[in-house]
Design a protein around this motif. Structure first.
Motif, mmCIF file in Angstrom:
data_model
loop_
_atom_site.group_PDB
_atom_site.id
_atom_site.type_symbol
_atom_site.label_atom_id
_atom_site.label_comp_id
_atom_site.label_asym_id
_atom_site.label_seq_id
_atom_site.Cartn_x
_atom_site.Cartn_y
_atom_site.Cartn_z
ATOM 1 N N VAL A 187 -25.270 53.001 -34.885
ATOM 2 C CA VAL A 187 -24.227 52.069 -34.471
ATOM 3 C C VAL A 187 -24.850 51.228 -33.364
ATOM 4 N N PRO A 188 -25.215 49.972 -33.650
ATOM 5 C CA PRO A 188 -25.875 49.151 -32.631
ATOM 6 C C PRO A 188 -25.019 49.019 -31.375
ATOM 7 N N LYS A 189 -25.673 48.956 -30.246
ATOM 8 C CA LYS A 189 -24.978 48.837 -28.973
ATOM 9 C C LYS A 189 -23.999 47.669 -28.976
ATOM 10 N N GLY A 190 -22.770 47.949 -28.560
ATOM 11 C CA GLY A 190 -21.764 46.904 -28.455
ATOM 12 C C GLY A 190 -21.062 46.563 -29.744
ATOM 13 N N THR A 191 -21.299 47.346 -30.822
ATOM 14 C CA THR A 191 -20.650 47.078 -32.102
ATOM 15 C C THR A 191 -19.903 48.318 -32.577
ATOM 16 N N ASN A 192 -19.135 48.134 -33.644
ATOM 17 C CA ASN A 192 -18.410 49.242 -34.270
ATOM 18 C C ASN A 192 -18.837 49.446 -35.717
ATOM 19 N N THR A 193 -19.957 48.854 -36.075
ATOM 20 C CA THR A 193 -20.445 48.951 -37.448
ATOM 21 C C THR A 193 -21.731 49.765 -37.486
ATOM 22 N N THR A 194 -22.069 50.260 -38.668
ATOM 23 C CA THR A 194 -23.304 51.020 -38.824
ATOM 24 C C THR A 194 -24.324 50.218 -39.625
ATOM 25 N N LYS A 195 -25.577 50.544 -39.412
ATOM 26 C CA LYS A 195 -26.631 49.952 -40.240
ATOM 27 C C LYS A 195 -27.790 50.929 -40.307
ATOM 28 N N ASP A 196 -28.588 50.831 -41.360
ATOM 29 C CA ASP A 196 -29.734 51.711 -41.547
ATOM 30 C C ASP A 196 -31.019 51.030 -41.093
ATOM 31 N N LEU A 197 -31.858 51.787 -40.407
ATOM 32 C CA LEU A 197 -33.183 51.317 -40.029
ATOM 33 C C LEU A 197 -34.211 52.291 -40.584
ATOM 34 N N THR A 198 -35.109 51.794 -41.410
ATOM 35 C CA THR A 198 -36.198 52.629 -41.911
ATOM 36 C C THR A 198 -37.431 52.340 -41.066
ATOM 37 N N ILE A 199 -37.953 53.389 -40.441
ATOM 38 C CA ILE A 199 -39.042 53.239 -39.485
ATOM 39 C C ILE A 199 -40.263 54.003 -39.986
ATOM 40 N N THR A 200 -41.393 53.336 -39.985
ATOM 41 C CA THR A 200 -42.652 53.993 -40.337
ATOM 42 C C THR A 200 -43.273 54.586 -39.087
ATOM 43 N N ARG A 201 -43.418 55.884 -39.082
ATOM 44 C CA ARG A 201 -43.974 56.554 -37.917
ATOM 45 C C ARG A 201 -45.422 56.135 -37.703
ATOM 46 N N GLY A 202 -45.869 56.189 -36.460
ATOM 47 C CA GLY A 202 -47.237 55.797 -36.157
ATOM 48 C C GLY A 202 -47.798 56.581 -34.994
ATOM 49 N N GLU A 203 -49.037 56.280 -34.631
ATOM 50 C CA GLU A 203 -49.659 56.894 -33.461
ATOM 51 C C GLU A 203 -49.442 55.974 -32.280
ATOM 52 N N ILE A 204 -48.986 56.553 -31.182
ATOM 53 C CA ILE A 204 -48.539 55.749 -30.053
ATOM 54 C C ILE A 204 -49.234 56.197 -28.778
ATOM 55 N N THR A 205 -49.785 55.236 -28.066
ATOM 56 C CA THR A 205 -50.313 55.477 -26.731
ATOM 57 C C THR A 205 -49.672 54.459 -25.795
ATOM 58 N N VAL A 206 -49.046 54.943 -24.754
ATOM 59 C CA VAL A 206 -48.281 54.060 -23.879
ATOM 60 C C VAL A 206 -48.893 54.030 -22.486
ATOM 61 N N PRO A 207 -49.400 52.879 -22.035
ATOM 62 C CA PRO A 207 -49.893 52.786 -20.656
ATOM 63 C C PRO A 207 -48.727 52.868 -19.684
ATOM 64 N N SER A 208 -48.945 53.471 -18.536
ATOM 65 C CA SER A 208 -47.850 53.605 -17.568
ATOM 66 C C SER A 208 -47.577 52.296 -16.843
ATOM 67 N N ILE A 209 -48.617 51.482 -16.644
ATOM 68 C CA ILE A 209 -48.469 50.236 -15.876
ATOM 69 C C ILE A 209 -49.317 49.149 -16.528
ATOM 70 N N GLU A 210 -48.722 47.974 -16.687
ATOM 71 C CA GLU A 210 -49.439 46.813 -17.225
ATOM 72 C C GLU A 210 -49.116 45.582 -16.390
#
Length: 414
Positions: A187-210
């Motif tokens: 349910v997207p923020k601020g709405t009352n409707t639903t929707k589907d999101l298909t997400i392809t998983r991946g490898e993630i590296t997140v820098p702490s500061i940029e």
């Protein structure tokens, strides 16, 4: 990072990054053969005398499950024990106090240190008994697929989330190897409707500061802080120092600190960053223990950007240590805050290492703003200038919050 005995203090607001999730029960013990035997009466009397519990009930249920359940080999004694401890911890009704088994602990440690992991790259939390997206990680598959902070997850691969599901259950359904897919019904923020999101998983590296440039404005820089953790506090501070040096070496005249989507981290990291902008001796934050004792944390160094115009961006995903930094600059009249109300998480967790590699994340301290008020859901960091980031803006690639921050900093440059 504050230390006391064997505890490690951290203030990550988010219970889990999606690749994983993120006491000792008296009366019996494990023998060298790995089976359980009774010890004592099974009644636990608390030292303060306010309550007692009859553990015979627990062991009666344990024995009934072991002796009567139709699929006798469905779970191991170890899994039953871990599940029992999770239930015990959940009785405190504090989402930040949790037990992690050895695998969950390993994944949690990898996530806060920025090590590569596989998943969709989103942080989850609970709000009003619903599973919400606290923040998709920058550049993650979740963010690219359109998952946003504040979205409510109601189904995973078509299976509805039940009220009895805990966050660990939900994470186990979403996690997976890089290249595989998962479909979330939201349910997207601020709405009352639903929707589907298909997400392809991946490898993630997140820098702490940029450090990022501002298009058409070389006199400005953005310091994007995605978290206040690394392998160690010293490494985080080094990354911060490098970012500050990069800003100063560019001859920038103004800076934007982007804390949107930042779940927090080391308390001392927020205090250290605050010292870059505030005079020595200024109160950055306070800590209150269970007995009501309050300790002030002040700037103890000479900052390098004391006079540089600064604006801070926050949103509903800015939590914990990010709220400490934003609140310190706001309460000391050092920076304007732009965006939306922060998350409201002002507690610190002691991370206690347990036998076998498990950990207990136990809320032991409250974090206070310089004026002594406690950060919580009713006392968030409220922007000086409220700027919404709507679903339509997101789809169009328009960041009105950043645009406003740029305009504000430019107006302060002499």
């Amino acid at each position: 990072m504050q230390k006391k005995n064997s505890f490690k203090y951290v203030g990550i607001s988010i219970l889990v990054v999606i690749t994983f999730v993120f006491g000792f029960i008296s009366g019996r013990y494990v023998t060298s053969k790995g089976w359980f035997v009774p010890s004592g009466s099974g009644v636990i009397n608390k030292s303060n005398g306010d309550t007692s519990a009859d553990f015979n009930l627990f062991w009666t249920v344990w024995d009934d499950l072991k002796g009567e359940y139709v699929d006798s080999n469905k779970v191991t004694d170890q899994n039953m024990l871990y599940a029992a401890i999770k239930g015990l911890v959940s009785s405190y009704d504090d989402p930040a106090t949790l037990f992690l088994n050895p695998k969950e602990t390993e994944d949690f440690n990898n996530s806060i240190s920025g090590k590569a992991f596989q998943g969709i790259g989103a942080e989850l939390g609970y709000e009003n008994n619903q599973v919400i997206v606290v923040a998709p990680l920058s550049g993650s598959p979740a963010q690219k697929a359109g998952l946003r902070a504040g979205d409510i997850i109601v189904k995973v691969d078509g299976i509805a989330i039940k009220s009895t599901d805990n966050l660990s259950d939900i994470v186990l359904k979403i996690r997976g190897k890089s290249g595989t897919t998962v479909t979330l019904t939201i349910v997207p923020k601020g709405t009352n409707t639903t929707k589907d999101l298909t997400i392809t998983r991946g490898e993630i590296t997140v820098p702490s500061i940029e450090v990022k440039d501002v298009k058409d404005h070389p006199e400005l820089k953005i310091i994007n802080v995605s978290r206040f953790t690394e392998d160690s506090l010293m490494k985080w501070e080094t990354n911060w120092d490098n970012a500050v040096a990069q800003v100063l070496n560019s001859n920038a005249k103004g800076v934007i600190i982007d804390l949107r989507g930042n779940p927090g981290g080391y308390f001392d990291a927020a205090v250290y960053a605050g010292g870059e902008f505030l005079p020595k001796g200024t109160i950055v934050s306070k800590q209150q223990d269970r007995n009501g004792n309050v300790q002030d944390f002040k700037v103890d160094r000479k900052g390098k950007m004391i006079d540089m115009p600064v604006v801070v961006l926050v949103d509903g995903s800015s939590a914990s240590a990010s709220e400490i930094l934003a609140g310190a600059l706001q309460k000391n009249n050092r920076a304007l805050i732009i965006g939306e109300n922060s998350y409201g998480k002002g507690t610190a967790q002691s991370i206690l290492d347990l036998p076998g590699g498990a950990t207990l994340h136990l809320t032991t301290l409250k974090w206070l703003l310089p004026d002594g008020s406690w950060i919580n859901h009713d006392n968030t960091i409220k922007p000086d200038q409220v700027v919404k980031y709507s679903e339509e803006d997101f789809k169009k690639g328009i960041d009105n919050q950043l645009v406003k921050a740029i305009q504000t900093v430019l107006s302060k440059i002499k």
